[in-house]
Design an enzyme around this catalytic site. Structure first.
Site, PDB file in Angstrom:
ATOM      1  N   ASP A 100       0.789  -1.241   0.000  1.00  0.00           N
ATOM      2  CA  ASP A 100       0.000   0.000   0.000  1.00  0.00           C
ATOM      3  C   ASP A 100       0.824   1.296   0.000  1.00  0.00           C
ATOM      4  OD1 ASP A 100      -1.967  -1.926   0.230  1.00  0.00           O
ATOM      5  OD2 ASP A 100      -2.424  -1.480   2.314  1.00  0.00           O
ATOM      6  N   LYS A 120      -6.990  -4.422  -3.003  1.00  0.00           N
ATOM      7  CA  LYS A 120      -7.612  -5.069  -1.857  1.00  0.00           C
ATOM      8  C   LYS A 120      -8.425  -4.073  -1.052  1.00  0.00           C
ATOM      9  CE  LYS A 120      -3.542  -4.603   1.149  1.00  0.00           C
ATOM     10  NZ  LYS A 120      -4.162  -3.896   2.266  1.00  0.00           N
ATOM     11  N   CYS A 129      -2.042  -2.674   7.989  1.00  0.00           N
ATOM     12  CA  CYS A 129      -1.902  -3.649   6.896  1.00  0.00           C
ATOM     13  C   CYS A 129      -0.611  -4.463   6.987  1.00  0.00           C
ATOM     14  CB  CYS A 129      -2.015  -2.955   5.543  1.00  0.00           C
ATOM     15  SG  CYS A 129      -3.672  -2.242   5.280  1.00  0.00           S
TER      16      CYS A 129
END
Length: 185
Positions: free
Chosen positions: A19, A82, A114
């Site tokens: 991310d 996601k 995450c």
């Protein structure tokens, strides 16, 4: 301690960049430029050593695409999109995990969400997990510290990019060594 299990082996490693997205990066702590630089060094090193790489994007419609500074090192790869916090909750991510690669190196953001949840799930799958403390970040530095402590206590190996790339290299010789030495300077 099983020494071999705690040393990164390029033949057993797979790199995961979690991310590293534009809108998300804008709200990170002041260390974000250094984290992006370190992720770029790691992605380049992985490419030189032919280490498989996966990168994820959490809800890219809202948080943007991967930061442009990393795009040149991800050419030809498609992001795993996601909405779950743990990458392991996404079937497309699990399909890209190589079963014969027992070590997973995690970098990215946010360390306490995450990255943490992915690390814990990978441990549960039997993987040896490395998290590079100079290549992960959270909005709040205290949350990052807490996440690193939790991961260490759970069995994650906390390291840094320079240690890891030189473990991957193993010896001070060859073109890859010369190029990676230049990157970490």
């Amino acid at each position: 301690m099983k020494n071999a299990a705690y040393k990164a082996d390029r033949n057993q490693s797979q790199l995961v960049a979690v991310d590293m997205q534009t809108k998300l990066s804008r709200v990170m702590s002041s260390d974000i430029d250094g984290v992006i630089k370190n992720c770029a060094i790691l992605l380049q090193s992985a490419a030189l050593l032919e280490i498989p790489t996966i990168f994820t994007e959490q809800y890219p419609k809202g948080l943007g695409l991967t930061v442009p500074e990393l795009s040149p090192y991800l050419a030809g790869k498609k992001a795993v999109e996601k909405t779950a916090f743990s990458c392991c909750a996404e079937p497309a991510f699990n399909r890209q995990l190589l079963g014969d690669h027992t070590q997973v190196i995690l970098v990215g953001m946010e360390a306490h969400i995450c990255v943490l949840q992915t690390a814990l799930d990978l441990l549960a799958q039997g993987k040896t997990v490395f998290v590079l403390e100079d290549a992960v970040i959270s909005r709040n530095p205290e949350n990052k510290r807490n996440a690193l402590n939790r991961m260490r206590e759970a069995g994650v190996i906390i390291s840094n990019i320079e240690s890891l790339v030189f473990e991957w290299l193993g010896v001070a010789e060859g073109d890859a060594f010369k190029k990676i030495s230049q990157l970490v300077r």
